[in-house]
Design a protein around this motif. Structure first.
Motif, short mmCIF file in Angstrom:
data_model
loop_
_atom_site.label_atom_id
_atom_site.label_comp_id
_atom_site.label_asym_id
_atom_site.label_seq_id
_atom_site.Cartn_x
_atom_site.Cartn_y
_atom_site.Cartn_z
N ASN A 96 -2.89 1.03 -4.06
CA ASN A 96 -3.69 1.01 -2.84
C ASN A 96 -4.32 -0.37 -2.62
OD1 ASN A 96 -3.55 3.69 -1.63
ND2 ASN A 96 -4.40 4.38 -3.57
N LEU A 110 -0.31 5.72 -7.38
CA LEU A 110 -0.10 4.98 -6.14
C LEU A 110 -0.85 3.65 -6.16
CD1 LEU A 110 -0.48 7.89 -3.57
CD2 LEU A 110 1.64 6.73 -4.23
N LYS A 127 0.84 -1.20 0.00
CA LYS A 127 0.00 0.00 0.00
C LYS A 127 0.87 1.26 0.00
CE LYS A 127 -3.80 2.26 2.48
NZ LYS A 127 -4.66 2.39 1.28
N ASN A 128 0.49 2.20 -0.85
CA ASN A 128 1.17 3.50 -1.01
C ASN A 128 2.49 3.42 -1.76
OD1 ASN A 128 -0.76 5.24 0.07
ND2 ASN A 128 -0.05 4.86 2.17
N ARG A 155 9.11 3.30 -2.79
CA ARG A 155 8.52 3.05 -1.46
C ARG A 155 9.14 4.02 -0.46
NH1 ARG A 155 8.66 -3.00 -0.32
NH2 ARG A 155 6.96 -2.90 -1.85
N GLU A 157 -3.46 16.12 0.73
CA GLU A 157 -3.90 14.73 0.62
C GLU A 157 -5.38 14.60 0.95
OE1 GLU A 157 -2.69 10.52 2.77
OE2 GLU A 157 -1.13 12.05 2.45
N ARG A 168 4.72 12.77 2.16
CA ARG A 168 3.55 11.92 2.00
C ARG A 168 3.48 11.39 0.56
NH1 ARG A 168 1.60 9.37 5.59
NH2 ARG A 168 -0.41 9.29 4.51
N PRO A 169 3.02 10.13 0.40
CA PRO A 169 2.99 9.52 -0.94
C PRO A 169 2.18 10.32 -1.96
CG PRO A 169 2.59 7.87 0.75
CD PRO A 169 2.56 9.20 1.44
N CYS A 185 8.33 8.80 6.23
CA CYS A 185 6.98 9.36 6.16
C CYS A 185 6.76 10.51 7.13
CB CYS A 185 5.95 8.26 6.43
SG CYS A 185 5.89 7.03 5.09
#
Length: 374
Positions: A262, A260, A241-242, A278, A338, A286-287, A282
């Protein structure tokens, strides 16, 4: 089935192509006195100032793309462009919009870039009374207009998301730090098709993402292929994820194109023409922000400047991607962006679902209309 009589192509449509001057595509202008209509997807392909090349026959007419199967309804002054565009005049015994909708309904099967007009000429056409034709055309026009409005809503929402990015990050003053992408992310290529696998290795099929699946800030999972991979390969290349997926290139527009992951599928890996990014820090980035920044004009400029380019082909390597210069606003601003993008995405998903329902309804309406059941 309809009790209406049917008639052949030549009783409905007259091919006026031979009497129409053609403007070569190299002579198209970005603006001019007269629109050029060709067999391309867009209604208007370009413009010309050569008004003496204007179509002189009656209006409206239909344009059929001999190679592309594109169908257009033209009720404004135009010049024909390129090759392969067939100009068709509708018989006075038919409503032009009725014939337009009927041809859209029949959907000539694709035969590559060969000629398709011969298939169009094989069609037979229902002939309801003219007033019934007008009624059916009006109903289908209304339904099609609803679909067009829904598509426009989707475009506006996509534009809104882009405007949010520019509004929030268009001023250099919002950036508080910078780094190379490789400093805050682990970057890896994917599995190679046709690789040599040691004899006796146990393999199992697993979905893998190819370049066609990775679009600009969205995934296209309409055609996901599988590849036989070992358990070690699956573990190595499994998407999380992400993860940010970026294409290595091909056409210039594919440079750094990405979205991205998900967990849209329970398990998936990626091929070697896609980089997996990856994030490892964080607390700083943020992705969603990284995805949008790389896809912005900042990213495109870097990739076009750094890419290895040959005729019509451009590509980036892992080193260039790791050296990507990433400017960072505060983490709070990234979270705010986001959140706003997520709300736009929710609205987009709803509009897209509604459009799919309208498309299904329109197909049903078409079928009933031309069976005489409306």
């Amino acid at each position: 089935m309809s009790a209406w009589p049917t008639v052949p192509f030549e009783d409905v449509l007259k091919d006026r192509t031979s009497s129409v001057a053609r403007i070569p595509q190299r002579e198209y202008l970005s603006e001019g006195d007269l629109a050029i209509v060709d067999q391309g997807r867009d209604l208007i392909g370009g413009y010309t100032s050569a008004t003496h090349n204007a179509y002189r026959g009656p209006f409206p007419v239909l344009l059929f793309g001999d190679h592309t199967r594109v169908l257009k309804y033209i009720d404004f002054p135009f010049a024909a462009g390129g090759q392969g565009a067939r100009i068709l005049e509708v018989s006075s015994q038919y409503n032009p919009r009725f014939i337009y909708h009927y041809l859209k309904y029949r959907q000539i099967p694709a035969q590559g870039y060969s000629r398709h007009f011969k298939l169009l000429k094989e069609l037979s056409f229902p002939k309801p009374p003219l007033e019934e034709q007008r009624r059916i055309a009006a109903l289908l026009d209304q339904a099609d207009e609803l679909r067009a409005k829904r598509r426009q809503s989707i475009v506006l929402l996509e534009d809104l998301a882009q405007s949010l990015f520019l509004d929030m990050f268009g001023d250099d003053k919002v950036f508080v730090s910078s780094c190379r992408l490789g400093e805050i992310a682990d970057i890896a290529s994917g599995i190679t098709k046709g690789r040599k696998v040691p004899k006796g290795t146990s393999l199992k099929p697993v979905p893998y993402l190819a370049v066609a699946n990775v679009q600009d800030k969205r995934l296209d999972l309409s055609n996901v292929k599988t590849i036989d991979a070992s358990s070690n390969e699956i573990e190595r290349y499994r998407l999380q994820k992400n993860d940010l997926l970026l294409t290595e290139g091909g056409d210039p527009d594919k440079l750094g194109r990405g979205t991205l992951w998900n967990e849209e599928l329970p398990e998936a890996i990626h091929q070697n023409h896609i980089f997996r990014v990856r994030l490892t820090d964080c607390e700083r980035v943020r992705p969603v922000y990284v995805n949008w920044y790389i896809a912005s004009h900042f990213g495109k400029r870097y990739f076009l400047r750094s890419a290895k380019q040959t005729t019509g082909i451009a590509s980036i390597n892992a080193t260039q991607l790791k050296n990507f210069p990433l400017r960072l606003p505060s983490i709070q601003l990234q979270y705010s962006f986001e959140s706003k993008v997520a709300r736009v995405r929710d609205a987009l998903d709803l509009q897209t679902t509604n459009l799919l329902a309208l498309d299904d309804l329109f197909l049903s309406l078409q079928a009933k209309a031309f069976r005489g059941e409306l």
